[in-house]
Motif scaffolding. Structure first.
Motif, short mmCIF file in Angstrom:
data_model
loop_
_atom_site.label_atom_id
_atom_site.label_comp_id
_atom_site.label_asym_id
_atom_site.label_seq_id
_atom_site.Cartn_x
_atom_site.Cartn_y
_atom_site.Cartn_z
N PHE A 1 0.82 -1.22 0.00
CA PHE A 1 0.00 0.00 0.00
C PHE A 1 0.86 1.27 0.00
CE2 PHE A 1 -2.96 -3.23 1.42
CZ PHE A 1 -4.14 -2.86 0.80
N SER A 2 2.12 1.16 -0.46
CA SER A 2 2.98 2.35 -0.35
C SER A 2 2.45 3.53 -1.17
CB SER A 2 4.44 2.02 -0.67
OG SER A 2 4.52 1.21 -1.78
N GLU A 3 1.77 3.23 -2.29
CA GLU A 3 1.21 4.35 -3.07
C GLU A 3 0.17 5.10 -2.25
OE1 GLU A 3 -0.11 4.78 -7.45
OE2 GLU A 3 0.13 2.63 -7.09
N VAL A 4 -0.59 4.34 -1.47
CA VAL A 4 -1.63 4.96 -0.62
C VAL A 4 -0.95 5.79 0.47
CG1 VAL A 4 -3.53 4.47 0.98
CG2 VAL A 4 -3.22 3.05 -1.06
N VAL A 5 0.09 5.22 1.07
CA VAL A 5 0.82 5.92 2.13
C VAL A 5 1.41 7.22 1.59
CG1 VAL A 5 2.82 5.77 3.68
CG2 VAL A 5 1.31 3.79 3.39
#
Ligand code: SF4
Ligand code: SF3
Length: 552
Positions: free
Chosen positions: A351-355
């Motif tokens: 979920f790094s894009e979300v973070v």
């Protein structure tokens, strides 16, 4: 297009169902037609999967995929034609490979291939344009001027089974699958892929779908509680807290867990939205201190509420609606079967894009006065509370229990449920389930000798817990569920609610109040069958209904 699967479908004296260029939900005719083709294909896949299962062969990858693909056709799940077209191509590949495999097995075992169903023998053209042109020929209302009893009963089965598929996928995410469930699912899908026209058989199938759903809800309950612990009563702050933020919506607790792990120590607060609210009650999730609270209300308010959320938003399952309207498409992410054209879709568990998106947004700049509500009365907590509830019922302090469960939606008629909740007498308890509760769950209903008058059981996924409470009360009072001072008030919107309703009917629960309207696909004859066999009451007004419920 022809779609009447949800409560907001077009219903005028002249037109029944969404039949024009776009449905009320925003689903385009293109997506609707592609979904019809997909469903037909899936019914063909199920023919071979069911036959394979008869010979002891199961392909659990294809089994799980079938439920996922069917889930994508639920209301407010996937609006992206490219993704639905991709599912169609996968369906073709899966059907071909399964057919080959099963034909070989049947030949090896010297068996015979039964006559192919309509869906299994359908030759669907390739290429988006050709597929779209082909769609009207397989539309369910093809050559029908109106929905007759047989088509209505067929739709009851098809839509109910969609709800079951959604719960099967929610359970599978938590590692819960079952060969018997898959086999029964394929059996029913395959049956529906063969133009069934026996009304009795269709109505029997509807109850079979309810039974199947009960088995799936049991698995789902086990999956959730074994993974995250039994929910415990927990207060949740529904006010904003200063700081960067991510909002997680939908039903998928596993996604929430991954997001919580990946945001730990990053200075990001994680809020639940919609059906994710009950997540706060699970010990393994509530252990994260940055699971800070709940933001927003029910799904139909998201365009306004998401527009004002200064962080990233993740839709793990239904209900998504057009993010272009609130201009937050650049910070909304879809997961799993959810899709919106142009919105970013996260595959895998990173979920790094979300973070990064959350860190790039302003976050809340102020902390508001806390406003707490309580959640977490799942199966175990209800079992713990049951002796006290039983005692209060026996001593006459609790006169009646209402289960107000189901979906929310836009229609003003849904004010019934708020008014109903507000008018329930002070010596009655209310259990809530699913997203319909947002209309009234921030109100204070007080308590009865320490037992809160409003007990939230959880998501629609947790209907199993409420059923268990009813069964244990019936056991304690040595009577049937229908003899308890208990009334179910069900607000339906989409197909999961139909699956739960069929489960209740298959368990013999009678006297359910159903609203805000009766499904458009149920003809007057079918409504009569439901009323005569199950004593279903279409809701009228809260005062009249309450009077009848309390005097029943
Ligand atoms: Fe209409 Fe509901 Fe179908 Fe959308 S899902 S097209 S609103 S019936
Ligand atoms: Fe709600 Fe969409 Fe049905 Fe799980 S989130 S209940 S409407």
């Amino acid at each position: 297009m022809f779609c009447m699967q949800c409560e907001q479908t077009i219903s005028t004296p002249a037109v029944k169902g969404c039949v024009f260029a776009q449905g009320m939900c925003g689903k385009t005719a293109e997506v609707s037609d592609l979904q019809d083709i997909l469903v037909r294909y899936l019914q063909g896949v199920s023919f071979w999967a069911k036959l394979g299962a008869d010979y002891g062969y199961n392909d659990n990858e294809i089994n799980r995929w079938c439920a996922q693909a069917f889930f994508s056709t639920l209301t407010n799940v996937n609006f992206d034609p490219a993704r639905i077209y991709e599912f169609i191509n996968e369906a073709k590949r899966n059907k071909d490979s399964l057919e080959k495999q099963v034909r070989d097995i049947v030949a090896q075992k010297q068996g015979a291939i039964p006559p192919l169903t309509v869906a299994a023998s359908l030759a669907i053209p390739t290429g988006t344009e050709a597929v779209i042109q082909f769609a009207p020929s397989i539309a369910l209302n093809h050559n029908k001027e109106k929905v007759d009893d047989v088509l209505g009963a067929y739709l009851l089965c098809l839509y109910g089974l969609k709800g079951v598929a959604a719960y099967m996928e929610h359970a599978a995410v938590l590692g819960q699958t079952d060969d018997v469930v898959y086999k029964t699912f394929h059996e029913i899908m395959s049956f529906l892929g063969d133009k069934p026209d026996d009304l009795e058989e269709l109505l029997g199938t509807a109850l079979k779908i309810g039974e199947l759903n009960y088995r799936v809800m049991t698995m789902l309950d086990h999956g959730e509680t074994s993974r995250f612990g039994d929910p415990v009563p927990t207060t949740v702050n529904i006010a904003k807290t200063k700081g960067k933020c991510i909002l997680v919506s939908g039903h998928d607790l596993e996604d929430l867990y991954d997001i919580l792990v990946q945001t730990e120590g990053k200075g990001i607060n994680v809020y639940t939205h919609g059906e994710m609210l009950p997540a706060h009650g699970y010990p393994k999730l509530k252990a994260f201190s940055h699971l800070i609270g709940n933001y927003g209300t029910a799904w139909q308010n998201q365009q306004k509420e998401f527009a004002q959320f200064p962080g990233a938003i993740v839709m793990t399952s239904n209900c998504i609606i057009n993010p272009d309207i609130g201009r937050y498409k650049d910070r909304i992410f879809t997961r799993s079967i959810v899709g919106w054209p142009g919105a970013k879709h996260i595959i895998g568990n990173d979920f790094s894009e979300v973070v990064n998106c959350a860190l790039s947004q302003a976050g809340f700049t102020e902390t508001d006065e806390p406003h707490n509500i309580t959640v977490g009365f799942g199966r175990a907590a209800l079992a713990n509370a049951a002796p006290a509830v039983i005692q209060e019922i026996k001593s006459g302090n609790i006169k009646h229990v209402f289960l107000v469960g189901g979906c929310d939606g836009d229609k003003k008629e849904r004010n019934y449920f708020t008014e109903f909740a507000q008018k329930t007498p002070a010596d009655t308890l209310m259990l809530t389930l699913a997203c319909g509760k947002y209309r009234f769950n921030s109100l204070d209903f007080g308590d009865i000798n320490g037992i809160p008058r409003l007990l939230d059981v959880g998501q629609c996924n947790d209907s199993y817990s409420a059923i268990q409470l009813a069964l244990s009360l019936a056991k304690e009072f040595n009577c049937g569920v229908n003899d308890l001072p208990l009334t179910l008030v069900v607000s339906w919107f989409e197909q999961k609610a139909i699956a739960v309703l069929l489960t209740l009917l298959s368990l013999g629960v009678k006297g359910i109040y159903l609203g805000p309207s009766i499904p458009v696909f149920l003809t007057p004859n079918l409504v009569k069958v439901l009323v005569d066999s199950f004593d279903i009451h279409p809701i009228s007004d809260p005062d009249t209904d309450l009077k009848n419920m309390l005097n029943a």
